[in-house]
Write an enzyme that holds these catalytic residues in place. Sequence first.
Site, mmCIF file in Angstrom:
data_model
loop_
_atom_site.group_PDB
_atom_site.id
_atom_site.type_symbol
_atom_site.label_atom_id
_atom_site.label_comp_id
_atom_site.label_asym_id
_atom_site.label_seq_id
_atom_site.Cartn_x
_atom_site.Cartn_y
_atom_site.Cartn_z
ATOM 1 N N GLU A 81 0.835 -1.204 0.000
ATOM 2 C CA GLU A 81 0.000 0.000 0.000
ATOM 3 C C GLU A 81 0.872 1.258 0.000
ATOM 4 O O GLU A 81 1.836 1.306 0.754
ATOM 5 C CB GLU A 81 -0.919 0.042 1.234
ATOM 6 C CG GLU A 81 -1.973 1.131 1.110
ATOM 7 C CD GLU A 81 -2.846 1.320 2.364
ATOM 8 O OE1 GLU A 81 -2.465 0.865 3.449
ATOM 9 O OE2 GLU A 81 -3.903 1.945 2.225
ATOM 10 N N HIS A 135 -9.824 -2.867 9.732
ATOM 11 C CA HIS A 135 -9.620 -2.824 8.275
ATOM 12 C C HIS A 135 -9.964 -4.157 7.599
ATOM 13 O O HIS A 135 -10.213 -4.184 6.396
ATOM 14 C CB HIS A 135 -8.150 -2.546 7.956
ATOM 15 C CG HIS A 135 -7.762 -1.099 7.973
ATOM 16 N ND1 HIS A 135 -8.484 -0.116 7.356
ATOM 17 C CD2 HIS A 135 -6.672 -0.471 8.515
ATOM 18 C CE1 HIS A 135 -7.862 1.060 7.518
ATOM 19 N NE2 HIS A 135 -6.768 0.867 8.223
ATOM 20 N N MET A 188 0.346 -2.471 9.053
ATOM 21 C CA MET A 188 -0.320 -2.544 7.752
ATOM 22 C C MET A 188 -1.286 -3.718 7.729
ATOM 23 O O MET A 188 -0.929 -4.844 8.075
ATOM 24 C CB MET A 188 0.747 -2.686 6.642
ATOM 25 C CG MET A 188 0.178 -2.936 5.260
ATOM 26 S SD MET A 188 -0.748 -1.489 4.655
ATOM 27 C CE MET A 188 -1.984 -2.307 3.638
ATOM 28 N N ASN A 242 -2.652 -5.863 5.703
ATOM 29 C CA ASN A 242 -2.743 -6.912 4.688
ATOM 30 C C ASN A 242 -3.734 -7.987 5.139
ATOM 31 O O ASN A 242 -3.693 -8.452 6.275
ATOM 32 C CB ASN A 242 -1.373 -7.573 4.488
ATOM 33 C CG ASN A 242 -0.269 -6.557 4.356
ATOM 34 O OD1 ASN A 242 -0.298 -5.736 3.455
ATOM 35 N ND2 ASN A 242 0.664 -6.585 5.297
ATOM 36 N N HIS A 296 -7.206 -1.248 15.254
ATOM 37 C CA HIS A 296 -7.308 -0.478 14.006
ATOM 38 C C HIS A 296 -7.097 -1.404 12.797
ATOM 39 O O HIS A 296 -7.917 -1.435 11.875
ATOM 40 C CB HIS A 296 -6.256 0.643 14.037
ATOM 41 C CG HIS A 296 -6.157 1.453 12.787
ATOM 42 N ND1 HIS A 296 -6.568 2.761 12.709
ATOM 43 C CD2 HIS A 296 -5.667 1.159 11.550
ATOM 44 C CE1 HIS A 296 -6.359 3.222 11.495
ATOM 45 N NE2 HIS A 296 -5.800 2.277 10.770
ATOM 46 N N GLU A 297 -6.030 -2.171 12.820
ATOM 47 C CA GLU A 297 -5.740 -3.036 11.659
ATOM 48 C C GLU A 297 -6.804 -4.128 11.512
ATOM 49 O O GLU A 297 -7.152 -4.524 10.402
ATOM 50 C CB GLU A 297 -4.340 -3.656 11.773
ATOM 51 C CG GLU A 297 -3.191 -2.654 11.935
ATOM 52 C CD GLU A 297 -3.200 -1.496 10.948
ATOM 53 O OE1 GLU A 297 -3.751 -1.645 9.848
ATOM 54 O OE2 GLU A 297 -2.661 -0.424 11.298
ATOM 55 N N GLU A 315 -9.303 4.765 6.487
ATOM 56 C CA GLU A 315 -8.536 5.183 7.664
ATOM 57 C C GLU A 315 -9.396 5.890 8.713
ATOM 58 O O GLU A 315 -9.200 5.695 9.909
ATOM 59 C CB GLU A 315 -7.345 6.050 7.250
ATOM 60 C CG GLU A 315 -6.347 5.333 6.323
ATOM 61 C CD GLU A 315 -5.798 4.036 6.922
ATOM 62 O OE1 GLU A 315 -5.994 3.773 8.112
ATOM 63 O OE2 GLU A 315 -5.160 3.269 6.158
ATOM 64 N N GLY A 331 3.298 2.311 11.084
ATOM 65 C CA GLY A 331 3.126 1.667 12.381
ATOM 66 C C GLY A 331 2.686 0.224 12.208
ATOM 67 O O GLY A 331 3.171 -0.688 12.873
HETATM 68 N N1 BES Z 1 -3.018 1.372 6.082
HETATM 69 C C1 BES Z 1 -2.205 1.917 7.106
HETATM 70 C C2 BES Z 1 -0.731 1.727 6.866
HETATM 71 C C3 BES Z 1 -0.125 2.647 5.840
HETATM 72 C C4 BES Z 1 0.222 3.933 6.195
HETATM 73 C C5 BES Z 1 0.127 2.229 4.563
HETATM 74 C C6 BES Z 1 0.774 4.775 5.244
HETATM 75 C C7 BES Z 1 0.674 3.067 3.623
HETATM 76 C C8 BES Z 1 1.001 4.346 3.966
HETATM 77 C C9 BES Z 1 -2.535 1.303 8.461
HETATM 78 O O1 BES Z 1 -3.826 0.796 8.586
HETATM 79 C C10 BES Z 1 -2.429 2.366 9.483
HETATM 80 O O2 BES Z 1 -3.243 3.231 9.466
HETATM 81 N N2 BES Z 1 -1.433 2.319 10.334
HETATM 82 C C11 BES Z 1 -1.185 3.340 11.334
HETATM 83 C C12 BES Z 1 -1.498 2.860 12.710
HETATM 84 C C13 BES Z 1 -2.858 3.220 13.179
HETATM 85 C C14 BES Z 1 -3.114 2.694 14.549
HETATM 86 C C15 BES Z 1 -3.168 4.682 13.144
HETATM 87 C C16 BES Z 1 0.273 3.699 11.245
HETATM 88 O O3 BES Z 1 0.986 3.105 10.476
HETATM 89 O O4 BES Z 1 0.683 4.606 11.968
HETATM 90 ZN ZN ZN Z 2 -5.313 2.196 8.830
#
Ligand code: BES
Ligand code: ZN
Length: 769
Positions: free
Chosen positions: A28, A207, A169, A171, A203-204, A226, A167
């Site tokens: 992603e 998704h 992902m 998948n 959070h994950e 998100e 933080g």
């Molecule tokens: N889908 C995102 C990860 C992501 C972030 C992919 C930027 C590509 C670019 C994942 O679901 C996410 O939001 N992760 C957060 C943590 C969340 C608890 C806010 C992160 O990576 O900080």
């Molecule tokens: Zn997310």
Amino acid sequence: MIKWPGSIGRHTKDKDGKTKYIASTQMEPTDARRAFPCFDEPALKAEYTITLVADKGLTCLSNMDVVSEKEVESKMSGGKKNAVTFNKTPLMSSYLLAFIVGELNYVETKSFRVPIRVYATPDKDIELGRFSLDLAAKTLAFYEKEFDSDFPLPKMDMVGVPDFSAGAMENWGLITYRVVDLLFDEKTSGASTKERVAEVVQHELAHQWFGNLVTMDFWDGLWLNEGFATWMSWYSCNKFYPEWKIWQSFVIGDLQNALSLDSLRSSHPIEVPVKRADEVNQIFDAISYSKGSCVLRMISRYLGEQTFLEGIRRYIKKHAYGNTKTEDLWAALSDASGKPVENIMDVWTKYVGYPVVTVTENEGSNTIHVTQNRFLRTGDVKPEEDKTLYPIFLGLRTKDGVNEDVTLSGREADFEIPSKDFFKLNADHSGTYRTSYTPARLEKLGKAAKDGLLSVEDRAGMIADAGALASSGYQKTSSILSLLKSFSGESEFVVWDELLTRISAIRSAWVFEDQKTKDALKAFQRTLVSRKAHQKGWTFGENENHVQAQFKALLFGSAGLSGDEKIVKAAQDMFKDFAAGNKKAIHPNIRGSVYAIALQNGGDAEYDAILNEYKTAKDADERNTALRSLGRAKGEKLIKRTLALPLSDDVKGQDVYLPIAGLRSDKEGIEALWQYLQTNWDALNKKCPASLGMLSTIVQICTAGFVSEEQLKEVRDWFKEKSTKGFDRALEQSLDSIRAKASWLKRDTGDVEAWLAENGYLSKSGDKL
Ligand code: BES
Ligand code: ZN
């Protein structure tokens, strides 16, 4: 061998000192196309059958469970390899595929319908995965119920990846995490780390339905993914840990993040057109996450949470394995509630910014006059920027309770109130806007807070609004200082947190002012916080209440860093004990503060001890805390040492921002950061390619501390010569925030000095008392 995008991370050295590698993907948003030829768009879903060929003995993971393994001849090395084939995936988007190969241990639970595992590299204690593992089992069961939809995959794996730019992902069926966001050690980590791990896991997992089963049509709908996962993680957290009072924290967290970024001209609408790949990465920001979750909280409160969730169930049922636009979500919510959700919500997602609601009181009747205008932090809204009219739930709180039905849809209107003795708008701050009261009313609200007429959210939100309005010229900074002072008897954690955040914001803007004024502001902070900090203390019981633990930690850190002698002494004693080898001398809840206080009042010896802790500690959270606090060291020599860290081999690409973030607390650090960025630009680009998003963070850390027009010009001129692809939004936002501080200072330095003098923190001639 295909060079996979994402992290091919070095993870550990084995007994002979040989470096080991793990291969792990991050597709992603737009990197699946770099792994294999595909139609790499979220709406072009396909079923995938994956085979991974790897050295024998290594664990191979993908989204699905293994269907077969066989030995194959390697064309490249000639040796024998293991080919692992996985079951065919359901119809899914390419950005959610994942492959992992490496030496991995795991723990497993069977307490959910399908097996769940937590994996980590062998240098980690895999038992530390239990907290996330158990929470995942409970959360998946909870989500199946809430969404009325079974998790469709045959297993769920969650893997801690040693070098990981985000933080975590989501998948499908194979969630990847930063180690610090997955493994949790109750013995060495504190309450806030626990909350973070719970947030990330939930959070994950959200998704897996919202994003994976039902996917946005294109990246301009990223917020659907998100924003919803953010809302859902808090909703779920509140179910499992009601005592954490997570929705109170929301008001000082996501709500303020959203209102802060969205007060800049360089913000963007929640639904934002994106044309190129490098633009997609940049919208994983506070607008998509925080403002997205704010507008969902707003509509969920309006419809009622249960009706809202009924709408979500219908949405998931209707669009499973498909793609959606924002309108589809509103349609499902309208369907479930019978209310015209799209009419109300369209403006909130399609337009940039939000309103400030100004309230005045009409003479001679029990009515108030309410007006809405676009809010900008720079305080210089032009008429052409102030054309959007938002449908606003006014949430009128009076002595009779909250009237949720009062709405403002035009520019202005009068509303009746039962009495002028007491009223407040935006009850619990469920609305995504700020409210501006007259100074007299604000004072009355300060009194109402003391009299117990306001909720915790009201108190924290009101302070946040007053702070933001002062920094942008809608009110005088002296009026927020008086308001903050009147809260010294406040009893709640989140209110104190917001209070101290607002003092920090003033101190950060005033960081280039003369020392006497800065000392006076510091003295104000100390006076406000010390008594409470002493009263709460800094010892933590076996079963310390989660919120109280964070409260104590907050007060301890704030008082210590503003020079409270008793706390500085206590911190130094703990630190001495710790540096002498007693690892238990400092409680994890206050570890960061003790390090920072020791550094602020110390020198090389403290620095060496903390650097050593960073290099030797086993636990990722312990190492992070050490690395993060090094930026607190004072003096040219130590600042230089800190700045040598990000590009050294001692610091992973994922962690470069940790040591430098702390340097922004004084002007020497802010200036050094800017020099550093210019001198090391090429090397930073190499270690943190713009396409991974980390460069945006670095640019902001190294520039946003500035406060004047001259500094702004210097930054802007320097970047004129550079390509800003991949971080142009972050840079623009940084420049905007400098601009806002410059105007703030121009307006209010005299006002603040006068207030500090009047209140005994600064003598009229400018001497500190
Ligand atoms: N889908 C995102 C990860 C992501 C972030 C992919 C930027 C590509 C670019 C994942 O679901 C996410 O939001 N992760 C957060 C943590 C969340 C608890 C806010 C992160 O990576 O900080
Ligand atoms: Zn997310």
